[in-house]
Enzyme design. Structure first.
Site, PDB file in Angstrom:
ATOM      1  N   SER A 112     -32.619  -6.735   5.535  1.00  0.00           N
ATOM      2  CA  SER A 112     -33.405  -7.818   4.951  1.00  0.00           C
ATOM      3  C   SER A 112     -34.695  -7.962   5.735  1.00  0.00           C
ATOM      4  O   SER A 112     -34.730  -7.711   6.944  1.00  0.00           O
ATOM      5  CB  SER A 112     -32.633  -9.141   4.999  1.00  0.00           C
ATOM      6  OG  SER A 112     -33.457 -10.233   4.624  1.00  0.00           O
TER       7      SER A 112
ATOM      8  N   TYR B   9     -27.473 -15.332   9.167  1.00  0.00           N
ATOM      9  CA  TYR B   9     -27.737 -14.175   8.307  1.00  0.00           C
ATOM     10  C   TYR B   9     -28.822 -13.290   8.912  1.00  0.00           C
ATOM     11  O   TYR B   9     -28.671 -12.064   8.996  1.00  0.00           O
ATOM     12  CB  TYR B   9     -28.159 -14.670   6.921  1.00  0.00           C
ATOM     13  CG  TYR B   9     -28.582 -13.594   5.964  1.00  0.00           C
ATOM     14  CD1 TYR B   9     -27.642 -12.782   5.343  1.00  0.00           C
ATOM     15  CD2 TYR B   9     -29.929 -13.398   5.654  1.00  0.00           C
ATOM     16  CE1 TYR B   9     -28.025 -11.797   4.441  1.00  0.00           C
ATOM     17  CE2 TYR B   9     -30.322 -12.414   4.757  1.00  0.00           C
ATOM     18  CZ  TYR B   9     -29.367 -11.620   4.163  1.00  0.00           C
ATOM     19  OH  TYR B   9     -29.765 -10.635   3.271  1.00  0.00           O
TER      20      TYR B   9
END
Length: 247
Positions: free
Chosen positions: A142, A156
């Site tokens: 990401s 995350y």
């Protein structure tokens, strides 16, 4: 001849969103494709039958929770047993539970780590036992693994940062086998979990340079390139497809 003809790929978390698009694109490029899914056998079946087999490809769906070590390892073995090889592993399965870090229960943090880090390592380690020289290992990280500009994604983002470093370290270890290891890092992508029409969309779009969400097919196109023969000299790289979010 398609550039992935004769090769087998496994896409974890391939029943929806980015994973489904990756599976369909790799099959389009000639690969035999296995996908794993945690829940939603119907969605996984739709990817296999409607998106791949009806288009002339070959695919297999395997139920395997990305946080279950034994299930993940078994999925690798089942892919090899069914297709006879494993040339490309796409570690796509991932989990985000957006909320302020100090309000996040430790069991939720454990789950994010188990899926995003431990599951990736287990799948990769098992795949390397079966992967021939010249294989491909591709992480779906990401853009927040490099730069975090919004609250609620601390755990995350930490896991995706770890994936980036795991990619770099592993790339050196397996280079002698001509196996490449790369990290594709999406930014805001229009999926059912993060829709371009959702509550989080406006601030995410504002962070991009292109002023829009990305499409799953745009991520899949980059993955397909990295999986193919033209990317043989790219390894240990973090390749961001985020519309300029991290620019």
């Amino acid at each position: 001849m398609s550039k992935l003809e004769g090769r087998t790929a496994l896409v974890t978390g391939g029943s929806r969103g980015i994973g489904a698009a990756i599976a369909a694109r790799l099959a389009h490029d000639g690969a035999k494709v296995a996908i794993t899914y945690t829940k939603g056998a119907e969605a996984a079946g739709a990817v296999v039958h409607r998106r791949i087999e009806q288009a002339g490809g070959t695919a297999l769906a395997i139920q395997a929770d990305a946080a279950d070590d034994h299930a993940v390892a078994a999925a690798i073995k089942q892919t090899v047993a069914h297709f006879g090889s494993l040339d490309v592993l796409v570690n796509n399965a991932g989990l985000a539970i957006p909320k302020p870090f100090e309000e996040t229960p430790i069991d939720e943090i454990d789950r994010v780590i188990a899926v995003n880090i431990r599951g990736v390592m287990v799948a990769t380690q098992e795949a390397l036992k079966h992967m021939p020289d010249g294989g491909r290992i591709i992480m779906i990280g990401s853009c927040v693994g490099e730069r975090v500009m919004a609250p609620g994604l601390v755990a995350y983002a930490a896991t995706k940062g770890a994936v980036k470093i795991f990619t770099q370290g592993l790339a050196r270890e397996v280079a002698a086998r001509r196996i490449t290891v790369n990290d594709v890092q999406p930014g805001p992508i229009d999926t059912d979990l993060n829709p371009a029409s959702g509550d989080w969309a406006t601030p995410q779009i504002a962070l991009t340079a292109l002023n829009r969400y990305g499409h799953v097919d745009e991520v899949a196109a980059l993955v397909a390139f990295v999986a193919g023969p033209e990317a043989a000299y790219i390894t240990g790289a973090s390749l961001t497809v985020d519309g300029g979010t991290n620019a």
